[in-house]
Design an enzyme around this catalytic site. Structure first.
Site, PDB file in Angstrom:
ATOM      1  N   CYS A  50      13.268  -3.427   5.411  1.00  0.00           N
ATOM      2  CA  CYS A  50      11.784  -3.082   5.834  1.00  0.00           C
ATOM      3  C   CYS A  50      11.162  -3.996   6.542  1.00  0.00           C
ATOM      4  O   CYS A  50      11.644  -4.967   7.002  1.00  0.00           O
ATOM      5  CB  CYS A  50      10.992  -2.728   4.491  1.00  0.00           C
ATOM      6  SG  CYS A  50      10.362  -4.349   3.519  1.00  0.00           S
TER       7      CYS A  50
ATOM      8  N   CYS B  93      10.456  -7.352   4.961  1.00  0.00           N
ATOM      9  CA  CYS B  93      11.470  -8.292   4.537  1.00  0.00           C
ATOM     10  C   CYS B  93      12.095  -8.822   5.806  1.00  0.00           C
ATOM     11  O   CYS B  93      12.651  -9.880   5.913  1.00  0.00           O
ATOM     12  CB  CYS B  93      12.319  -7.635   3.904  1.00  0.00           C
ATOM     13  SG  CYS B  93      11.823  -7.224   1.897  1.00  0.00           S
TER      14      CYS B  93
ATOM     15  N   CYS C 108      16.795  -6.024   1.819  1.00  0.00           N
ATOM     16  CA  CYS C 108      16.068  -4.947   2.487  1.00  0.00           C
ATOM     17  C   CYS C 108      15.773  -5.054   3.937  1.00  0.00           C
ATOM     18  O   CYS C 108      15.609  -6.247   4.595  1.00  0.00           O
ATOM     19  CB  CYS C 108      14.697  -5.070   1.459  1.00  0.00           C
ATOM     20  SG  CYS C 108      13.482  -3.787   2.203  1.00  0.00           S
TER      21      CYS C 108
ATOM     22  N   HIS D 207       7.008  -2.029   1.705  1.00  0.00           N
ATOM     23  CA  HIS D 207       8.296  -2.390   1.169  1.00  0.00           C
ATOM     24  C   HIS D 207       8.575  -1.577  -0.210  1.00  0.00           C
ATOM     25  O   HIS D 207       9.672  -1.089  -0.167  1.00  0.00           O
ATOM     26  CB  HIS D 207       8.093  -3.854   0.699  1.00  0.00           C
ATOM     27  CG  HIS D 207       9.214  -4.213  -0.324  1.00  0.00           C
ATOM     28  ND1 HIS D 207      10.565  -4.771   0.298  1.00  0.00           N
ATOM     29  CD2 HIS D 207       9.346  -4.367  -1.637  1.00  0.00           C
ATOM     30  CE1 HIS D 207      11.158  -4.695  -0.719  1.00  0.00           C
ATOM     31  NE2 HIS D 207      10.669  -4.857  -2.051  1.00  0.00           N
TER      32      HIS D 207
ATOM     33  N   ASP E 165       8.547  12.094  -7.996  1.00  0.00           N
ATOM     34  CA  ASP E 165       7.639  11.662  -7.383  1.00  0.00           C
ATOM     35  C   ASP E 165       6.788  11.007  -8.331  1.00  0.00           C
ATOM     36  O   ASP E 165       6.998  10.855  -9.654  1.00  0.00           O
ATOM     37  CB  ASP E 165       6.576  12.769  -7.024  1.00  0.00           C
ATOM     38  CG  ASP E 165       5.485  13.214  -8.296  1.00  0.00           C
ATOM     39  OD1 ASP E 165       4.467  12.878  -8.190  1.00  0.00           O
ATOM     40  OD2 ASP E 165       6.157  13.868  -8.989  1.00  0.00           O
TER      41      ASP E 165
ATOM     42  N   ASP F  87       0.808  19.687  -5.434  1.00  0.00           N
ATOM     43  CA  ASP F  87       0.670  19.990  -6.626  1.00  0.00           C
ATOM     44  C   ASP F  87      -0.642  21.098  -6.729  1.00  0.00           C
ATOM     45  O   ASP F  87      -1.443  21.031  -5.915  1.00  0.00           O
ATOM     46  CB  ASP F  87       0.368  18.521  -7.535  1.00  0.00           C
ATOM     47  CG  ASP F  87      -1.112  17.909  -7.294  1.00  0.00           C
ATOM     48  OD1 ASP F  87      -1.776  18.397  -6.457  1.00  0.00           O
ATOM     49  OD2 ASP F  87      -1.220  16.848  -7.577  1.00  0.00           O
TER      50      ASP F  87
END
Length: 376
Positions: free
Chosen positions: A311, A314, A309, A340, A271, A89
């Protein structure tokens, strides 16, 4: 650089090709403000959680470690070990967030550092020089992110100044690349649409910056306190005037429901600090809604955080263990939670792209737009 593959209504499925790889869109950019995800995640963790783009903050990296130091170390890609696209940015958001510590003139903005109070000047040229040192894939133009609402005349004057700043950004980045002073000689430049919630200012400003033929365009100055219905209305108003052959970025947004609404209105990139920030406080996204893992009801819960999930959290740990980590102030709890939520957001974008590929986005939108933002 942007290739539109197909539409479903205004929603767009595309590809964005850069020197650091091709981004499948719609996509969510994971926010690494100081070149790291808060919560103890590295570039390798981002890769493991299907991140496509990392976003870093120009203002914060200018303060520390210093953009010139980053350039000496080979740029952000070498510094962080992230080899995909990076967006930086411009520092313009700090014009908004540090409103009590700054003064705006035609030349640029004078800040008092939030770290030690020393004075910093940043204008279009300085922002481009800093971002050229950082070597990001995409540099954002320097703008003023106004408070919303703002008085009409102030908003109009700010929009006009932002256009003048954008022209200076374009000229300066071209100079830096032409003189071999940019770490990334292929650095792209995105312009930012402003205008608060005034339709005529938003449209006129979009038309002016579209005429400059930049690499991409962002909608800024939203998600700063206005009702979400107003945000969605402004996106729809602006979208009609955005170049169809350029990528579109909605800055600082947001919840899963916000993202689905943005995709439905033609946005390609998003974002937000929300998934990592919420995770650090125990607020976790699941495909059934948002849970607070600190709640007592999870004390003996042996289920994974989200059965849908894949991840690391999980696949390996129970809700009870994650709750214990938070209650014991163990850093592992925050790290697993952030991993996660970022995995969830990146997987959400994957499922949105699959729905667009299959022509089923409208059904996907109707199923999840409210559900995913519901606290359970």
């Amino acid at each position: 650089m942007y290739k539109l593959l197909k539409n479903e209504g205004s929603a767009r499925r595309g590809e964005f090709s850069t020197v650091h790889g091709t981004v499948q869109t719609p996509a969510f950019m994971n926010v690494a403000t100081a070149a790291a995800i808060k919560g103890g995640l590295s570039a390798f963790d981002l890769e493991a959680n299907d991140c496509q783009v990392m976003l870093c903050n120009t203002y914060h990296l200018h303060l520390r470690p210093g953009d010139k130091n980053v350039a000496r170390l080979g740029g952000l890609h070498k510094f962080t070990r992230w080899d995909g696209p990076i967006l930086t940015d411009s520092g313009g958001f700090q014009v908004f967030s540090l409103s009590k510590l700054r003064k705006i003139t035609e030349e640029g903005v004078t800040f008092n550092s939030h770290l030690d109070g020393h004075r910093i000047f940043m204008g279009p040229e300085e922002s481009m020089q800093i971002q050229a040192n950082l070597g990001s894939t995409i540099a954002m133009a320097f703008d003023e992110c106004m408070e919303n609402p703002a008085e009409y005349q102030y908003a109009k004057a700010s929009c006009d100044r932002t256009v003048r700043w954008l022209k200076r950004c374009k000229a300066e980045l071209s100079r830096l690349k032409g003189e071999g002073l940019a770490v990334n000689p292929h650095q792209l430049l995105f312009g930012i649409n402003q205008g608060c919630c005034y339709d005529d200012l938003r449209v006129g400003h979009m038309q002016e910056i579209a005429a400059l033929d930049l690499d991409g365009y962002a909608i800024g100055g939203l998600a700063v306190g206005e009702p979400k219905e107003e945000m969605y209305r402004v996106i729809s108003v602006v979208e009609e005037h955005m170049p169809k052959d350029k990528i579109r970025y909605l800055m600082g947004v947001g919840t899963p429901g916000n993202i689905l609404e943005g995709v439905r209105r033609g946005v390609d990139l998003f974002d937000c600090v929300m998934p990592s920030r919420n995770a650090r406080h125990g607020h976790l996204n699941t495909w059934k809604g948002i849970i607070n893992i600190k709640n007592a009801k999870y004390e003996l819960d042996e289920q994974p955080l989200d059965e849908a999930c894949s991840c690391e959290c999980c696949c390996n740990f129970s809700r009870a263990y994650l709750r214990h980590l938070f209650k014991a102030d163990e850093m592992l709890g925050m790290r697993l939670a952030v991993m996660h939520n970022l995995h969830f957001y990146n997987n959400l974008m994957l499922r949105i792209r699959e729905a667009l590929d299959n022509g089923t986005f409208d059904a996907f939108y109707r199923r999840y737009v409210n559900l995913l933002d519901t606290r359970i």
